[in-house]
Design a protein around this motif. Structure first.
Motif, short mmCIF file in Angstrom:
data_model
loop_
_atom_site.label_atom_id
_atom_site.label_comp_id
_atom_site.label_asym_id
_atom_site.label_seq_id
_atom_site.Cartn_x
_atom_site.Cartn_y
_atom_site.Cartn_z
N PHE A 129 37.91 34.74 37.05
CA PHE A 129 36.80 33.90 37.46
C PHE A 129 36.87 33.71 38.98
CE2 PHE A 129 37.07 32.84 32.96
CZ PHE A 129 35.73 32.88 32.61
N TYR A 130 35.73 33.81 39.63
CA TYR A 130 35.69 33.71 41.09
C TYR A 130 36.12 32.33 41.57
CZ TYR A 130 32.93 38.00 40.71
OH TYR A 130 32.50 39.27 40.42
N ASP A 135 31.64 51.09 38.43
CA ASP A 135 31.06 49.97 37.68
C ASP A 135 30.20 50.41 36.50
OD1 ASP A 135 28.90 51.01 39.03
OD2 ASP A 135 28.37 49.16 40.07
N GLU A 136 30.40 51.64 36.03
CA GLU A 136 29.60 52.14 34.90
C GLU A 136 29.95 51.40 33.62
OE1 GLU A 136 28.60 56.31 32.49
OE2 GLU A 136 29.88 56.33 34.28
N ILE A 137 28.93 50.94 32.89
CA ILE A 137 29.09 50.26 31.62
C ILE A 137 29.17 51.30 30.50
CG2 ILE A 137 28.08 48.62 29.99
CD1 ILE A 137 29.04 47.32 32.56
N VAL A 138 30.11 51.13 29.59
CA VAL A 138 30.32 52.07 28.50
C VAL A 138 29.21 51.89 27.45
CG1 VAL A 138 31.88 52.63 26.58
CG2 VAL A 138 32.80 52.16 28.87
N PRO A 139 28.69 52.99 26.86
CA PRO A 139 27.70 52.85 25.78
C PRO A 139 28.24 52.00 24.63
CG PRO A 139 27.83 55.13 26.53
CD PRO A 139 28.96 54.40 27.20
N SER A 191 29.77 40.04 37.86
CA SER A 191 28.75 39.13 37.34
C SER A 191 28.70 37.96 38.32
CB SER A 191 29.10 38.65 35.93
OG SER A 191 30.18 37.72 35.96
N ASP A 192 27.97 36.91 37.96
CA ASP A 192 27.87 35.76 38.86
C ASP A 192 29.14 34.90 38.86
OD1 ASP A 192 25.30 36.39 39.70
OD2 ASP A 192 24.37 35.28 38.06
N SER A 193 29.86 34.87 37.72
CA SER A 193 30.98 33.93 37.61
C SER A 193 32.34 34.60 37.43
CB SER A 193 30.74 32.98 36.43
OG SER A 193 30.65 33.73 35.21
N TYR A 194 32.35 35.83 36.97
CA TYR A 194 33.61 36.50 36.63
C TYR A 194 33.52 37.97 37.01
CZ TYR A 194 37.50 38.22 33.73
OH TYR A 194 38.65 38.81 33.29
N GLY A 195 34.63 38.50 37.52
CA GLY A 195 34.61 39.92 37.85
C GLY A 195 35.87 40.35 38.56
N ARG A 199 41.61 45.20 48.67
CA ARG A 199 40.22 44.90 49.01
C ARG A 199 39.74 43.80 48.07
NH1 ARG A 199 37.62 51.04 49.69
NH2 ARG A 199 38.97 51.68 51.44
N ARG A 200 39.04 42.81 48.62
CA ARG A 200 38.65 41.64 47.83
C ARG A 200 37.13 41.55 47.70
NH1 ARG A 200 43.06 40.39 50.86
NH2 ARG A 200 41.87 39.61 52.64
N PHE A 201 36.70 40.88 46.62
CA PHE A 201 35.28 40.84 46.27
C PHE A 201 34.89 39.47 45.75
CE2 PHE A 201 37.07 45.02 45.63
CZ PHE A 201 36.24 45.82 46.40
N GLY A 202 33.60 39.15 45.94
CA GLY A 202 33.04 37.92 45.43
C GLY A 202 32.05 38.20 44.31
N PRO A 203 31.25 37.20 43.93
CA PRO A 203 30.29 37.36 42.84
C PRO A 203 29.41 38.60 43.02
CG PRO A 203 30.43 35.06 43.48
CD PRO A 203 31.25 35.82 44.47
N GLN A 204 29.17 39.27 41.89
CA GLN A 204 28.37 40.49 41.85
C GLN A 204 28.96 41.62 42.72
OE1 GLN A 204 26.13 41.24 39.74
NE2 GLN A 204 25.64 39.24 38.87
N GLY A 205 30.26 41.56 42.94
CA GLY A 205 30.93 42.64 43.65
C GLY A 205 30.76 42.62 45.16
N GLN A 206 30.35 41.49 45.71
CA GLN A 206 30.17 41.40 47.17
C GLN A 206 31.51 41.65 47.87
OE1 GLN A 206 29.18 37.50 48.55
NE2 GLN A 206 29.01 38.10 50.69
#
Length: 249
Positions: free
Chosen positions: A25-26, A179-183, A207-211, A231-238
């Motif tokens: 969670f971010y 970031d490909e989603i599996v079928p 996502s907005d809250s977790y990633g 390398r660090r990231f925020g919500p939605q992979g920012q």
């Protein structure tokens, strides 16, 4: 930490190579990868909520990383799983000796990878006795070692192809950014709602809250040089800041 791929004794110049994503969670307070204030010979991030770490490497090549086992209905353990890695990195026991002495009942489900520089060990409180691992490429997510989840199979394959590019780590970071989603037909069934199974099926989760909060490539060179690149990231992979820590012999 939700995805780790490790090459153990699979490159002539780099006996230990790690590519890993930490999913969390971010909002959870976290210290960026750096030499630890109380133990500057250890490099890694710190979980500010519970005090442990998801992944770290010491100046002498000692390494530890942990993932949780996805079991949404289980009670929470007494101790944080991040202390498993912290305690090992701050100690001097061999990897097999440390793994054999753990009391797994104190923790929620975990997978733990340990190296003392000479031996590489996997242990889990959901998968029997600790295992000494032979040279190879191993993948770990939120089930057991080398579980055939689609993202783990892909990550191991790409990791094997990308080892030859070292010390350039761009290819390994590209792997971690997938970031490909599996079928739906290929999704594992781990007890979480379908929307979460989809979200968590990607190597890089957003996502907005977790990633994916951090992507890390770390290695030990044959001459003893250590490098950890986060390398660090925020919500939605920012994309946020990054850290690069390297030693010299």
């Amino acid at each position: 930490m939700c995805l780790i791929v490790v090459g153990w004794q699979m490159h002539p110049d780099y006996p230990l190579v790690v590519a890993a994503n930490r999913d969390e969670f971010y909002a959870r307070p976290t210290a960026d990868a750096a030499p630890w204030p109380d133990a500057p010979e250890v490099f890694g991030g710190i979980d500010r909520e519970a005090g442990g770490t998801w992944l770290g490497i010491r100046r002498d090549g000692r390494f530890a990383a942990v993932t949780n086992v996805r079991e949404p209905d289980m009670a929470k353990g007494e101790r944080s799983r991040g202390m498993l890695t912290r305690d090992f990195l701050l100690g001097d026991m061999t990897a097999p000796g440390y793994a054999q002495r753990l009391d797994g009942q104190l923790y929620s489900g975990f997978n733990l990878l340990l190296s003392d520089g000479m031996q590489f060990v996997y242990c889990s409180n959901r998968d029997g006795v600790p295992r000494l691992l032979a040279p190879g490429i191993y993948g770990l997510s939120n089930h057991l070692l080398d579980s055939p989840w689609p993202k783990l199979l892909m990550a191991r394959r790409r990791f094997a192809e990308d080892l030859a590019a070292l010390p350039d780590d761009d290819a390994l970071f590209s792997l971690l950014a997938d970031d490909e989603i599996v079928p739906d037909a290929e999704l594992p069934q781990t007890g979480v709602p379908l929307e979460w199974e989809r979200l968590l099926s990607a190597v890089f989760v957003k996502s907005d809250s977790y990633g994916t909060r951090a992507s890390t490539v770390a290695w030990q060179r044959r001459d003893g040089v250590i490098r950890l690149h986060e390398r660090r990231f925020g919500p939605q992979g920012q994309a946020l800041q990054s850290s690069l820590i390297s030693t010299a012999v």
